[in-house]
Design an enzyme around this catalytic site. Structure first.
Site, PDB file in Angstrom:
ATOM      1  N   GLU A 107       0.721  -1.066   6.232  1.00  0.00           N
ATOM      2  CA  GLU A 107       1.328  -0.839   6.958  1.00  0.00           C
ATOM      3  C   GLU A 107       1.027   0.648   6.900  1.00  0.00           C
ATOM      4  O   GLU A 107       1.729   1.500   8.130  1.00  0.00           O
ATOM      5  CB  GLU A 107       2.920  -0.714   6.138  1.00  0.00           C
ATOM      6  CG  GLU A 107       3.796  -1.037   7.218  1.00  0.00           C
ATOM      7  CD  GLU A 107       4.247   0.977   7.073  1.00  0.00           C
ATOM      8  OE1 GLU A 107       5.281   1.307   7.572  1.00  0.00           O
ATOM      9  OE2 GLU A 107       4.259   1.763   6.111  1.00  0.00           O
ATOM     10  N   ASP A 130       0.693  -1.144   0.001  1.00  0.00           N
ATOM     11  CA  ASP A 130      -0.122  -0.033  -0.152  1.00  0.00           C
ATOM     12  C   ASP A 130       1.005   1.387  -0.135  1.00  0.00           C
ATOM     13  O   ASP A 130       2.145   1.022   0.576  1.00  0.00           O
ATOM     14  CB  ASP A 130      -0.784  -0.102   1.255  1.00  0.00           C
ATOM     15  CG  ASP A 130      -0.041   0.127   2.813  1.00  0.00           C
ATOM     16  OD1 ASP A 130       0.390  -0.289   2.883  1.00  0.00           O
ATOM     17  OD2 ASP A 130      -0.849   0.635   2.794  1.00  0.00           O
TER      18      ASP A 130
END
Length: 372
Positions: free
Chosen positions: A138, A78
Site C-alpha cells: 500500500e 508494509d
C-alpha cells in the site's frame, strides 16, 4: 449484539500484539519481510476461525461467516521504515503513548481489526459475513494488490479502512485527494561549455522552464496541487548538459481535475527545438469523494461512538489509501485504525487511552454498518 453490549478490548493484549508486529520490520521494498508480518496475522486469524486464501499480488484474504455480501476490512502490512529503524526508534511506551516504527501507520490498525473481530466472535458473525484483505504494497501505491482490492470492494456491503484517524483530532476520513505522479525527461545536446556553448542545448535549462510550467498547472482553490519533489541532471560542470529529469507529485479533489492535469502535462514542450521531452506517469489513486454511502457510514459511526461514550469527527485529507480505489465501488469509511499521530515521522505513536474505544467502534460498525 448491539453496540451498547460491546465491551472494550483488552488494552494490555493489544499492546503485546502490536509490539509483536512492530518488532518485525517490514519495509515495502522487502516483500519477504512484509510476508513475515502477514504470516503472524494469518496465525491470529486462523485462531479466530477464518477461512484463509493467498491471492495474487501478495494479498492475504481472511473470511468469517458466510461472506455472501461482507463488510470488508482493508489493511496493509508494509511500512515506510527501512531495516534497522528499530535501533533508533525502538518499541516503547511513555505514559499514554506507544511508540515504534509503523505503530500508527498501520500496525496498530491491524491490531484494531484483530481485536474488533475478537469482540464479535462470541456472538457470531454478522449476516453477510466479514472479509479482511491484508496487502503488502500500500505504501508504494498498491500496484500489486489493487486488482484484489477492487474486486473485493465490488462484492462488499461496505468497506472499512483501518488506516489511522487524523492526528490529535482522531477524526475519521470521509474523503481523500486523488494521487498521481508525472515524470518529465528532457534530452538536450551536449557541447563544450567554454569552446562551443552555442552548439549545445541545455537539458537543465529546459527542465527548469518546464518545471515552472508544470507547477503553474496547480489550482489550490480547487484542491489541486502540483509539487516537483525531485530533479536531477547534467554531469561535468564544463559540459552543456544533455540530460535532465524531474518528478511531480499531483493531488486532486475531483476526477475532472486529473483530466485537466493530464492535458496540461501532455501539452508541455521544450523551448529549444533541438531538445526532446519524454513524459510518463499519471493518476495512481482516484479521488475518494464523499458520496452518499460514505456519509451514511459516517453517520452510523457517530451513533455507535456516542453509545460507546465518545464523539467522532470527520476530515478530508490529502494523502491516499486503498480507500481511494474502493470509494467509487462501495460505501467506504477510512481512519478506523489506531488513534495517535506522527505517520512516517520519528514521533509516530498510538494513543493508548483512546485506542480500545476506536477498536470497539470498528466492531460496532462491522456488526451494524447502517448501509445495505
Amino acid at each position: 449484539m448491539t453496540s451498547a453490549a460491546l465491551p472494550l478490548p483488552d488494552l494490555p493484549q493489544m499492546t503485546r500484539d502490536v509490539r509483536a508486529l512492530i518488532e518485525i520490520e517490514s519495509p515495502s521494498e522487502d516483500l519477504a519481510a512484509v510476508g513475515r508480518v502477514q504470516d503472524r496475522v494469518e496465525t491470529w486469524m486462523h485462531e479466530l476461525g477464518a477461512q484463509t486464501r493467498r491471492l495474487p499480488g501478495q494479498v492475504r484474504q481472511f473470511t468469517f461467516g458466510e461472506a455472501s455480501r461482507p463488510a470488508l476490512i482493508l489493511m496493509h502490512a508494509d511500512t515506510v521504515w527501512p531495516h534497522g529503524t528499530l535501533a533508533s526508534m525502538p518499541f516503547r511506551t511513555e505514559g499514554e503513548r506507544l511508540y515504534g516504527p509503523g505503530s500508527y501507520d498501520m500496525k496498530g490498525g491491524i491490531v484494531s481489526a484483530l481485536h474488533a473481530l475478537r469482540l464479535l466472535q462470541a456472538g457470531g458473525w454478522p449476516a453477510g459475513g466479514i472479509e479482511v484483505l491484508l496487502s503488502a504494497d500500500e505504501e508504494t501505491g498498491s500496484l500489486l494488490s489493487r486488482e484484489a482490492v477492487e474486486a473485493a470492494a465490488r462484492r462488499a456491503r461496505c468497506v472499512l479502512v483501518v488506516e489511522p484517524p487524523v492526528g490529535e483530532t482522531h477524526a475519521l476520513k470521509t474523503g481523500r485527494k486523488g494521487v498521481g505522479m508525472y515524470s518529465v525527461r528532457v534530452t538536450g545536446v551536449a557541447a563544450h561549455a567554454g569552446n562551443l556553448p552555442e552548439q549545445g542545448a541545455s537539458a537543465i535549462s529546459e527542465a527548469a522552464r518546464l518545471l515552472l510550467e508544470a507547477q503553474a498547472l496547480a489550482r489550490p482553490e480547487r484542491g489541486t496541487t502540483v509539487s516537483v519533489g525531485r530533479i536531477m541532471g547534467g554531469g561535468a560542470v564544463n559540459v552543456i548538459p544533455a540530460h535532465a529529469e524531474f518528478d511531480a507529485d499531483l493531488r486532486v479533489s475531483v476526477l475532472e481535475e486529473a483530466e485537466r492535469l493530464r492535458r496540461g502535462f501532455e501539452a508541455l514542450r521544450p523551448h529549444d527545438p533541438r531538445a526532446r521531452l519524454t513524459l510518463s506517469g499519471g493518476l495512481n489513486r482516484p479521488p475518494f469523494e464523499r458520496l452518499a454511502g460514505t456519509a451514511a457510514l459516517y453517520a452510523q459511526a457517530q451513533r455507535h461512538a456516542h453509545v460507546l461514550g465518545f464523539e467522532v469527527q470527520e476530515a478530508f485529507v490529502g494523502g491516499g489509501s486503498d480507500g481511494n480505489y474502493t470509494a467509487p465501488l462501495s460505501p467506504t469509511l477510512d481512519g478506523l485504525g489506531a488513534p495517535g499521530d506522527g505517520a512516517h515521522a520519528a514521533h509516530e505513536h498510538i494513543r493508548l487511552d483512546r485506542w480500545p474505544q476506536h477498536a470497539a467502534l470498528l466492531a460496532a460498525l462491522l456488526r451494524d454498518p447502517g448501509v445495505e
